[in-house]
Write a protein that holds these residues in place. Structure first.
Motif, PDB file in Angstrom:
ATOM      1  N   VAL A 355      74.318  52.066   9.296  1.00 27.17           N
ATOM      2  CA  VAL A 355      74.541  52.436  10.618  1.00 27.17           C
ATOM      3  C   VAL A 355      73.296  52.019  11.235  1.00 27.17           C
ATOM      4  CG1 VAL A 355      75.854  54.669  10.149  1.00 27.17           C
ATOM      5  CG2 VAL A 355      73.314  54.806  10.187  1.00 27.17           C
ATOM      6  N   TRP A 356      72.479  51.459  10.933  1.00 27.96           N
ATOM      7  CA  TRP A 356      71.158  50.755  11.463  1.00 27.96           C
ATOM      8  C   TRP A 356      71.417  49.230  12.071  1.00 27.96           C
ATOM      9  CZ3 TRP A 356      70.758  51.891   6.292  1.00 27.96           C
ATOM     10  CH2 TRP A 356      70.931  50.992   5.533  1.00 27.96           C
ATOM     11  N   ALA A 357      72.488  48.673  11.511  1.00 31.54           N
ATOM     12  CA  ALA A 357      72.889  47.353  11.843  1.00 31.54           C
ATOM     13  C   ALA A 357      73.597  47.066  13.208  1.00 31.54           C
ATOM     14  CB  ALA A 357      73.841  46.774  10.766  1.00 31.54           C
ATOM     15  N   ASN A 358      73.161  46.062  13.860  1.00 31.43           N
ATOM     16  CA  ASN A 358      73.767  45.736  15.154  1.00 31.43           C
ATOM     17  C   ASN A 358      74.374  44.306  15.316  1.00 31.43           C
ATOM     18  OD1 ASN A 358      71.559  43.934  15.345  1.00 31.43           O
ATOM     19  ND2 ASN A 358      70.233  45.644  16.548  1.00 31.43           N
ATOM     20  N   ASP A 359      74.660  43.880  16.278  1.00 32.67           N
ATOM     21  CA  ASP A 359      75.548  42.670  16.500  1.00 32.67           C
ATOM     22  C   ASP A 359      74.403  41.391  16.316  1.00 32.67           C
ATOM     23  OD1 ASP A 359      78.169  43.500  16.968  1.00 32.67           O
ATOM     24  OD2 ASP A 359      77.679  43.671  19.089  1.00 32.67           O
ATOM     25  N   HIS A 360      72.976  41.661  16.671  1.00 33.51           N
ATOM     26  CA  HIS A 360      72.129  40.671  16.437  1.00 33.51           C
ATOM     27  C   HIS A 360      71.926  40.443  14.808  1.00 33.51           C
ATOM     28  CE1 HIS A 360      70.959  40.507  20.539  1.00 33.51           C
ATOM     29  NE2 HIS A 360      70.640  41.869  20.455  1.00 33.51           N
ATOM     30  N   ASP A 361      72.131  41.595  13.980  1.00 36.62           N
ATOM     31  CA  ASP A 361      71.830  41.317  12.527  1.00 36.62           C
ATOM     32  C   ASP A 361      72.870  40.698  11.986  1.00 36.62           C
ATOM     33  OD1 ASP A 361      69.597  43.022  12.297  1.00 36.62           O
ATOM     34  OD2 ASP A 361      70.650  45.016  12.284  1.00 36.62           O
ATOM     35  N   LEU A 362      74.069  40.802  12.560  1.00 38.34           N
ATOM     36  CA  LEU A 362      75.380  40.237  12.033  1.00 38.34           C
ATOM     37  C   LEU A 362      75.357  38.608  12.316  1.00 38.34           C
ATOM     38  CD1 LEU A 362      78.139  42.479  12.922  1.00 38.34           C
ATOM     39  CD2 LEU A 362      76.733  42.652  11.016  1.00 38.34           C
ATOM     40  N   ALA A 363      74.852  38.354  13.805  1.00 40.24           N
ATOM     41  CA  ALA A 363      74.685  36.968  14.098  1.00 40.24           C
ATOM     42  C   ALA A 363      73.458  36.262  13.312  1.00 40.24           C
ATOM     43  CB  ALA A 363      74.418  36.767  15.477  1.00 40.24           C
ATOM     44  N   ARG A 364      72.433  37.027  12.923  1.00 39.94           N
ATOM     45  CA  ARG A 364      71.428  36.310  12.277  1.00 39.94           C
ATOM     46  C   ARG A 364      72.118  36.006  10.726  1.00 39.94           C
ATOM     47  NH1 ARG A 364      67.827  40.099  12.731  1.00 39.94           N
ATOM     48  NH2 ARG A 364      66.724  38.778  14.330  1.00 39.94           N
ATOM     49  N   CYS A 365      72.651  36.712  10.155  1.00 45.80           N
ATOM     50  CA  CYS A 365      73.243  36.830   9.079  1.00 45.80           C
ATOM     51  C   CYS A 365      74.296  35.443   8.824  1.00 45.80           C
ATOM     52  CB  CYS A 365      74.059  37.907   8.419  1.00 45.80           C
ATOM     53  SG  CYS A 365      74.857  37.832   6.844  1.00 45.80           S
ATOM     54  N   VAL A 366      75.070  35.770   9.790  1.00 47.23           N
ATOM     55  CA  VAL A 366      76.070  34.358   9.857  1.00 47.23           C
ATOM     56  C   VAL A 366      75.512  32.772  10.022  1.00 47.23           C
ATOM     57  CG1 VAL A 366      78.127  33.372  11.109  1.00 47.23           C
ATOM     58  CG2 VAL A 366      78.140  35.810  10.678  1.00 47.23           C
ATOM     59  N   ASP A 367      74.586  33.183  10.952  1.00 47.59           N
ATOM     60  CA  ASP A 367      73.676  31.799  11.249  1.00 47.59           C
ATOM     61  C   ASP A 367      72.879  31.407   9.974  1.00 47.59           C
ATOM     62  OD1 ASP A 367      74.806  31.559  13.829  1.00 47.59           O
ATOM     63  OD2 ASP A 367      72.570  32.604  14.693  1.00 47.59           O
ATOM     64  N   ALA A 368      72.426  32.169   9.224  1.00 50.44           N
ATOM     65  CA  ALA A 368      71.708  32.064   8.081  1.00 50.44           C
ATOM     66  C   ALA A 368      72.546  31.292   6.943  1.00 50.44           C
ATOM     67  CB  ALA A 368      70.969  33.208   7.344  1.00 50.44           C
ATOM     68  N   VAL A 369      73.625  32.128   6.874  1.00 45.47           N
ATOM     69  CA  VAL A 369      74.658  31.539   5.864  1.00 45.47           C
ATOM     70  C   VAL A 369      75.146  30.169   5.930  1.00 45.47           C
ATOM     71  CG1 VAL A 369      77.064  31.801   4.892  1.00 45.47           C
ATOM     72  CG2 VAL A 369      75.627  33.891   5.136  1.00 45.47           C
ATOM     73  N   ARG A 370      75.396  29.864   7.182  1.00 45.00           N
ATOM     74  CA  ARG A 370      75.768  28.659   7.795  1.00 45.00           C
ATOM     75  C   ARG A 370      74.764  27.677   7.515  1.00 45.00           C
ATOM     76  NH1 ARG A 370      75.708  29.335  12.693  1.00 45.00           N
ATOM     77  NH2 ARG A 370      78.117  29.700  12.875  1.00 45.00           N
ATOM     78  N   ASP A 371      73.359  28.050   7.750  1.00 44.34           N
ATOM     79  CA  ASP A 371      72.390  26.891   7.553  1.00 44.34           C
ATOM     80  C   ASP A 371      72.266  26.585   6.057  1.00 44.34           C
ATOM     81  OD1 ASP A 371      72.046  27.038  10.246  1.00 44.34           O
ATOM     82  OD2 ASP A 371      70.135  28.125  10.385  1.00 44.34           O
ATOM     83  N   ILE A 372      72.372  27.567   5.389  1.00 49.75           N
ATOM     84  CA  ILE A 372      71.957  27.363   3.771  1.00 49.75           C
ATOM     85  C   ILE A 372      73.227  26.537   3.318  1.00 49.75           C
ATOM     86  CG2 ILE A 372      71.891  28.225   1.469  1.00 49.75           C
ATOM     87  CD1 ILE A 372      70.462  30.919   2.927  1.00 49.75           C
ATOM     88  N   LEU A 373      74.526  26.940   3.794  1.00 53.14           N
ATOM     89  CA  LEU A 373      75.637  26.103   3.206  1.00 53.14           C
ATOM     90  C   LEU A 373      75.727  24.701   3.891  1.00 53.14           C
ATOM     91  CD1 LEU A 373      78.251  28.686   3.155  1.00 53.14           C
ATOM     92  CD2 LEU A 373      77.072  27.750   1.239  1.00 53.14           C
ATOM     93  N   ASP A 374      75.083  24.480   4.855  1.00 55.71           N
ATOM     94  CA  ASP A 374      75.107  22.902   5.435  1.00 55.71           C
ATOM     95  C   ASP A 374      73.849  22.349   5.069  1.00 55.71           C
ATOM     96  OD1 ASP A 374      77.357  23.664   6.875  1.00 55.71           O
ATOM     97  OD2 ASP A 374      76.029  23.768   8.824  1.00 55.71           O
ATOM     98  N   GLY A 375      72.872  23.051   4.048  1.00 58.78           N
ATOM     99  CA  GLY A 375      71.769  22.251   3.729  1.00 58.78           C
ATOM    100  C   GLY A 375      70.746  22.176   4.297  1.00 58.78           C
ATOM    101  N   ARG A 376      70.537  23.054   5.489  1.00 59.24           N
ATOM    102  CA  ARG A 376      69.325  22.758   6.337  1.00 59.24           C
ATOM    103  C   ARG A 376      68.151  23.451   5.755  1.00 59.24           C
ATOM    104  NH1 ARG A 376      73.018  25.063  11.639  1.00 59.24           N
ATOM    105  NH2 ARG A 376      74.440  23.255  11.816  1.00 59.24           N
ATOM    106  N   SER A 377      66.977  22.750   6.119  1.00 60.60           N
ATOM    107  CA  SER A 377      65.819  23.604   5.390  1.00 60.60           C
ATOM    108  C   SER A 377      65.479  24.669   5.895  1.00 60.60           C
ATOM    109  CB  SER A 377      64.660  22.195   5.854  1.00 60.60           C
ATOM    110  OG  SER A 377      64.510  22.343   7.352  1.00 60.60           O
TER     111      SER A 377
END
Length: 381
Positions: A355-377
């Motif tokens: 219940v502490w999670a918010n939309d910023h947390d979700l967006a940060r997670c999605v961006d991080a997953v995308r970056d790792i899978l795209d091979g970004r440093s």
């Protein structure tokens, strides 16, 4: 469905959660609400200054925690024992079962150790055939388990040790359908509700388990080293693992399974405070809130072309991400370097917001997953 008036909003203000941290790992270890931490700090003073905080006040916390735990699972206080861990609870359950020889012990593959080890010993002692249902290719654990229960020509089912979802990735194991099928065979039902109580509705009157257990430190927002064991009325006359003055007569009901050194002035107030906080929100409201979070994550990952299990096969509060060929090495560590905390479990990225999670947390997670899978440093430190 809950009405908008009863909708549970983000409760981040109740936690010490920095804005730049996306903690999506409640299934591993939840942070403490500030009120729970305060209860623990007061408890420390009880032990630090026992002349100022008399011990006689502690037993009331025992029963307050017991009642709060019972309330979250639809049980009465007399039906719940306070133990040290789910492994402790399962050892108690196994010690008090005597299944017929040659029957089956049914469970899912890759089950958590606390639900395996004690029952492996029981199976050896009673010549049970341990049947582990393999992970189904379509993700439908419930159908696979129902088929195993009813399989023609199989040895009789003696014992089913089940959970409401698979702990590795939140795949749904529908006990509303499975419990009646187990009971119809006359088998014993033991439930590990570790990844359920506090996050989704759990009702022992509906599932009618012989034993059910859950800990404090995950979805129940409490301390480590404390767990609760429900024993059905016909299972309340057994033998505890440890004998002490507190669990001998005149102790009644499941209290006969209580652990020693029960009157903990730190853990009990913390556990009761966390459980009562959840009860105040209402578990259905919590479940709806968490379903909204995991659904939004699932939708975002789907837009990235990542495989997501159908909503009907996912528990509301945990989203598992499995990739063809497996997760890249160091995936969870790469997320942590980007401020996102989750777990890798048996080849899955397990995301478990609370219940502490918010939309910023979700967006940060999605961006991080995308970056790792795209091979970004990795980001600069």
């Amino acid at each position: 469905m809950i009405s908008p008036a009863n909708e549970l909003r983000c409760q981040r203000h109740l936690f010490e959660m920095p804005a730049d941290i996306s903690y999506l790992d409640a299934a591993a270890w939840s942070p403490l609400p500030l009120g729970v931490r305060t209860a623990g700090e007061i408890g420390l003073l009880t032990k630090s200054r026992p002349w100022s905080y008399p011990r006689e006040a502690v037993p009331a916390w025992v029963e307050r925690a017991r009642a709060a735990a019972a309330g979250l699972i639809g049980a009465g206080s007399d039906d719940v024992a306070i133990v040290g861990a789910v492994s402790h609870a399962m050892a108690v359950a196994a010690r008090n079962l005597a299944p017929g020889r040659g029957g089956r012990l049914l469970r899912v593959a890759d089950e958590f150790p606390s639900l395996r080890f004690a029952f492996d010993r029981l199976a050896t002692a009673h010549d049970l055939i341990v049947e582990e249902v393999a992970r189904p290719s379509d993700g439908d654990w419930t159908a696979a388990l129902l088929a195993a229960i009813a399989r023609p020509g199989a040895p009789p089912l003696a014992l089913a040790t089940l959970t409401p979802l698979h702990w590795t990735d939140g795949s749904l194991i529908d006990l509303d359908r499975l419990a009646p099928a187990v009971h119809a065979t006359g088998a014993v039902l033991v439930i590990d509700a570790t990844q359920a109580v506090g996050a989704v509705p759990v009702d022992v009157t509906r599932w009618r388990p012989d034993f059910l257990a859950f800990p404090s430190y995950k979805w129940a927002l409490g301390p480590y080293g404390l767990a609760f064991l429900y024993a059905a009325p016909h299972r309340q006359h057994g033998v505890a693992l440890d004998a002490h003055v507190g669990n001998r007569p005149p102790a009644v009901g499941a209290r006969r399974y209580d652990r020693g050194e029960l009157n903990d002035p730190v853990a009990l107030p913390m556990a009761a405070t966390g459980l009562e906080l959840i009860a105040g929100w209402g578990v259905p409201a919590v479940a709806a809130c968490l379903r909204g979070l995991t659904d939004r994550l699932a939708d975002s990952f789907a837009t990235l072309g990542l495989p997501i299990a159908p909503r009907t096969l996912r528990a509301p509060h945990i989203l598992g991400l499995r990739l063809p060929g497996g997760l890249p090495a160091g995936f969870a560590e790469g997320l942590r370097r980007r401020g996102v905390f989750a777990s890798e479990r048996s080849g899955a990225l397990r995301l478990s917001p609370h219940v502490w999670a918010n939309d910023h947390d979700l967006a940060r997670c999605v961006d991080a997953v995308r970056d790792i899978l795209d091979g970004r440093s990795d980001p600069d430190p």
